[in-house]
Design a protein around this motif. Structure first.
Motif, PDB file in Angstrom:
ATOM      1  N   PHE A  33     -40.639  21.225   5.312  1.00 50.31           N
ATOM      2  CA  PHE A  33     -39.551  22.072   4.809  1.00 50.31           C
ATOM      3  C   PHE A  33     -38.364  21.914   5.753  1.00 50.31           C
ATOM      4  N   THR A  34     -37.215  21.553   5.197  1.00 55.12           N
ATOM      5  CA  THR A  34     -36.022  21.345   6.030  1.00 55.12           C
ATOM      6  C   THR A  34     -34.782  21.769   5.251  1.00 55.12           C
ATOM      7  N   ARG A  35     -33.719  22.112   5.998  1.00 60.24           N
ATOM      8  CA  ARG A  35     -32.462  22.461   5.326  1.00 60.24           C
ATOM      9  C   ARG A  35     -31.735  21.207   4.864  1.00 60.24           C
ATOM     10  N   SER A  36     -32.063  20.055   5.455  1.00 59.23           N
ATOM     11  CA  SER A  36     -31.371  18.805   5.091  1.00 59.23           C
ATOM     12  C   SER A  36     -32.380  17.677   4.881  1.00 59.23           C
ATOM     13  N   PRO A  37     -32.974  17.614   3.688  1.00 57.73           N
ATOM     14  CA  PRO A  37     -33.994  16.586   3.445  1.00 57.73           C
ATOM     15  C   PRO A  37     -33.425  15.175   3.565  1.00 57.73           C
ATOM     16  N   GLN A  38     -34.261  14.272   4.062  1.00 58.87           N
ATOM     17  CA  GLN A  38     -33.897  12.851   4.133  1.00 58.87           C
ATOM     18  C   GLN A  38     -35.070  12.066   3.576  1.00 58.87           C
ATOM     19  N   ALA A  39     -34.739  10.936   2.956  1.00 60.63           N
ATOM     20  CA  ALA A  39     -35.804  10.165   2.297  1.00 60.63           C
ATOM     21  C   ALA A  39     -36.522   9.237   3.266  1.00 60.63           C
ATOM     22  N   ASN A  40     -35.905   8.964   4.422  1.00 63.38           N
ATOM     23  CA  ASN A  40     -36.453   7.905   5.282  1.00 63.38           C
ATOM     24  C   ASN A  40     -37.294   8.418   6.443  1.00 63.38           C
ATOM     25  N   ARG A  41     -37.697   9.715   6.404  1.00 62.26           N
ATOM     26  CA  ARG A  41     -38.534  10.201   7.507  1.00 62.26           C
ATOM     27  C   ARG A  41     -40.008  10.073   7.126  1.00 62.26           C
ATOM     28  N   VAL A  42     -40.858  10.623   7.987  1.00 58.34           N
ATOM     29  CA  VAL A  42     -42.300  10.344   7.903  1.00 58.34           C
ATOM     30  C   VAL A  42     -42.969  10.904   6.646  1.00 58.34           C
ATOM     31  N   ALA A  43     -42.586  12.136   6.255  1.00 58.93           N
ATOM     32  CA  ALA A  43     -43.328  12.822   5.195  1.00 58.93           C
ATOM     33  C   ALA A  43     -42.394  13.182   4.043  1.00 58.93           C
ATOM     34  N   ARG A  44     -42.969  13.650   2.939  1.00 51.81           N
ATOM     35  CA  ARG A  44     -42.135  14.142   1.835  1.00 51.81           C
ATOM     36  C   ARG A  44     -41.421  15.416   2.313  1.00 51.81           C
ATOM     37  N   GLU A  45     -40.128  15.525   1.984  1.00 53.10           N
ATOM     38  CA  GLU A  45     -39.359  16.671   2.472  1.00 53.10           C
ATOM     39  C   GLU A  45     -38.891  17.539   1.313  1.00 53.10           C
ATOM     40  N   VAL A  46     -38.965  18.837   1.527  1.00 58.85           N
ATOM     41  CA  VAL A  46     -38.575  19.795   0.498  1.00 58.85           C
ATOM     42  C   VAL A  46     -37.472  20.672   1.089  1.00 58.85           C
ATOM     43  N   GLN A  47     -36.418  20.877   0.299  1.00 59.48           N
ATOM     44  CA  GLN A  47     -35.307  21.673   0.822  1.00 59.48           C
ATOM     45  C   GLN A  47     -35.616  23.170   0.758  1.00 59.48           C
ATOM     46  N   TRP A  48     -35.214  23.852   1.824  1.00 60.05           N
ATOM     47  CA  TRP A  48     -35.265  25.310   1.848  1.00 60.05           C
ATOM     48  C   TRP A  48     -34.216  25.796   2.828  1.00 60.05           C
ATOM     49  N   HIS A  49     -34.014  27.113   2.902  1.00 55.46           N
ATOM     50  CA  HIS A  49     -33.098  27.632   3.909  1.00 55.46           C
ATOM     51  C   HIS A  49     -33.786  28.620   4.836  1.00 55.46           C
ATOM     52  N   GLY A  50     -35.023  28.905   4.524  1.00 59.42           N
ATOM     53  CA  GLY A  50     -35.791  29.775   5.411  1.00 59.42           C
ATOM     54  C   GLY A  50     -35.353  31.221   5.366  1.00 59.42           C
ATOM     55  N   GLU A  51     -34.492  31.566   4.402  1.00 53.44           N
ATOM     56  CA  GLU A  51     -33.989  32.941   4.380  1.00 53.44           C
ATOM     57  C   GLU A  51     -34.423  33.709   3.141  1.00 53.44           C
ATOM     58  N   THR A  52     -34.679  32.971   2.047  1.00 50.29           N
ATOM     59  CA  THR A  52     -35.130  33.647   0.821  1.00 50.29           C
ATOM     60  C   THR A  52     -36.275  32.860   0.190  1.00 50.29           C
ATOM     61  N   VAL A  53     -37.147  33.596  -0.466  1.00 48.87           N
ATOM     62  CA  VAL A  53     -38.277  32.962  -1.134  1.00 48.87           C
ATOM     63  C   VAL A  53     -37.764  32.341  -2.434  1.00 48.87           C
ATOM     64  N   SER A  54     -38.019  31.057  -2.636  1.00 52.10           N
ATOM     65  CA  SER A  54     -37.617  30.425  -3.907  1.00 52.10           C
ATOM     66  C   SER A  54     -38.575  29.285  -4.260  1.00 52.10           C
ATOM     67  N   GLN A  55     -38.033  28.264  -4.971  1.00 55.47           N
ATOM     68  CA  GLN A  55     -38.860  27.167  -5.513  1.00 55.47           C
ATOM     69  C   GLN A  55     -39.902  26.592  -4.548  1.00 55.47           C
ATOM     70  N   TRP A  56     -39.502  26.480  -3.269  1.00 57.16           N
ATOM     71  CA  TRP A  56     -40.383  25.807  -2.301  1.00 57.16           C
ATOM     72  C   TRP A  56     -41.732  26.500  -2.155  1.00 57.16           C
ATOM     73  N   THR A  57     -41.803  27.791  -2.560  1.00 57.23           N
ATOM     74  CA  THR A  57     -43.037  28.571  -2.380  1.00 57.23           C
ATOM     75  C   THR A  57     -44.244  27.887  -3.019  1.00 57.23           C
ATOM     76  N   ARG A  58     -43.983  27.209  -4.162  1.00 57.20           N
ATOM     77  CA  ARG A  58     -45.123  26.624  -4.875  1.00 57.20           C
ATOM     78  C   ARG A  58     -45.839  25.536  -4.052  1.00 57.20           C
ATOM     79  N   GLU A  59     -45.112  24.957  -3.095  1.00 55.92           N
ATOM     80  CA  GLU A  59     -45.749  23.947  -2.232  1.00 55.92           C
ATOM     81  C   GLU A  59     -46.853  24.554  -1.364  1.00 55.92           C
ATOM     82  N   LEU A  60     -46.746  25.860  -1.143  1.00 59.24           N
ATOM     83  CA  LEU A  60     -47.735  26.514  -0.271  1.00 59.24           C
ATOM     84  C   LEU A  60     -49.088  26.700  -0.960  1.00 59.24           C
ATOM     85  N   GLU A  61     -49.058  26.700  -2.315  1.00 61.47           N
ATOM     86  CA  GLU A  61     -50.300  26.945  -3.071  1.00 61.47           C
ATOM     87  C   GLU A  61     -51.359  25.909  -2.709  1.00 61.47           C
TER      88      GLU A  61
END
Ligand SMILES: NC(=O)c1ccc[n+]([C@@H]2O[C@H](COP(=O)([O-])OP(=O)(O)OC[C@H]3O[C@@H](n4cnc5c(N)ncnc54)[C@H](OP(=O)(O)O)[C@@H]3O)[C@@H](O)[C@H]2O)c1
Length: 325
Positions: free
Chosen positions: A33-61
């Protein structure tokens, strides 16, 4: 069989990338989870801001584990604005992740949240294990960082995540060859002839090699007996004078100018950092890891430095003298 899944919040930085690489090598699915996803790093990246619960929550399931490493660097002047950012960048993501995990139908089995070995009191006495004394000391100028550490753990502890085991990672200085590690910085100072003792040189330095950091995280995730605070540090802290002696040995520099406290104050002002990062005596040992049978690959700093130096330069002839510790 499903593969194990690790979420790393704030995983774009030094420790996150080291962990992502390690767990991917073990065959885990890793999501950052990052505020600025990049395609060329090690793992799949998902955008979030760490301040509100939103779409990214489903990744936690159904995740096996989540490690939260969010936090603005403390290597800066403690101005009002920076203090606010240091605090907010730790509290808000911790609180938000707590809310998100509480809403999961199938929450992660374990949540490891970053904390710091700086939470323990400045000491030249016996080393602190997890029952060590917590608090600030005027001489160490650590009032703010202990306040942050306490608030960080308190926020983590008060999140209501009934089905998720929680561990606070009281991590010491991690030695690696990545850009935010202190290892290349100290190496450079030693090469320039500036690798003398800092301040009295009597202050203890707690540390851990990045490989043991990753192995310790794997160990803690795998063992249900771990919840609450865990010291993530090698078993042999050493003094600043001993550490600087090792760095001089590593680069073959016969001398290193010592820096008195007033020189450190001036230097810290121009480098836009704080002397507390250097003068506080952090003598912290991994009580719980050792009691659970964890075996360190790098128990002593000379071995850790030799390995990192070899990796950086390919120089296998480096022979470091072992100081009496
Ligand atoms: N490195 C060490 O030796 C050490 C020792 C003890 C404790 N720690 C703690 O471990 C954590 C990770 O350390 P690191 O060395 O990997 O740090 P780092 O390289 O500076 O990475 C910090 C991460 O925090 C995220 N972040 C920063 N501000 C944020 C904000 N306002 N909201 C959400 N995310 C934010 C960044 O993610 P994005 O910018 O991609 O969103 C970045 O990936 C930190 O909390 C640090 O205090 C580190």
């Amino acid at each position: 069989m499903h593969e194990s899944k690790l979420i790393i919040a704030g995983g774009s930085g030094f420790l996150g990338q080291v962990l992502a690489r390690y767990f991917k090598t073990l065959g885990w699915e890793v999501i950052v989870f990052t505020r600025s996803p990049q395609a060329n790093r090690v793992a799949r990246e998902v955008q979030w801001h760490g301040e509100t619960v939103s779409q990214w929550t489903r990744e936690l399931e159904g995740a096996t584990a989540i490690v939260n490493l969010c936090g603005r660097t403390v290597d800066c002047r403690y101005t009002t604005k920076n203090r606010e950012e240091i605090m907010d960048s730790r509290m808000k993501p911790t609180r938000t992740l707590g809310e998100a995990i509480a809403r999961c139908k199938n929450p992660p089995s374990v949540w490891l949240n970053a904390s710091t070995a700086t939470i323990y009191r400045h000491t030249h006495g016996p080393a602190w294990n997890e029952s060590g004394e917590i608090g600030a000391t005027p001489e160490a100028k650590d009032e703010f960082s202990v306040e942050v550490a306490r608030a960080w753990e308190e926020t983590f502890n008060t999140t209501a995540t009934a089905h998720t085991r929680k561990v606070a990672l009281r991590t010491a200085m991690v030695l690696g060859d990545g850009p935010n590690s202190v290892f290349p910085v100290l190496l450079r100072l030693a090469r320039l002839g500036l690798g003398g003792r800092m301040g009295s040189g009597r202050q203890f330095v707690s540390w851990i090699h990045e490989a043991d950091f990753c192995r310790a995280i794997e160990h803690v995730i795998a063992r249900a007996e771990f919840s609450g605070p865990v010291n993530i540090a090698a078993p042999n802290p050493l003094t600043n004078a001993e550490m600087m002696h090792l760095f001089r040995g590593l680069v073959g520099m016969p001398f290193g100018l010592p820096a008195s406290e007033w020189m450190l104050e001036v230097g810290a002002f121009f480098l836009r950092t704080e002397t507390e990062l250097i003068i506080k005596s952090r003598r912290v040992v991994p009580g719980r890891l050792l009691a659970s049978g964890f075996q360190f690959q790098f128990e002593r700093m000379p071995d850790a430095l030799r390995e990192l130096r070899m990796r950086m330069t390919g120089d296998v002839k480096c022979t470091l003298p072992l100081p009496a510790i």
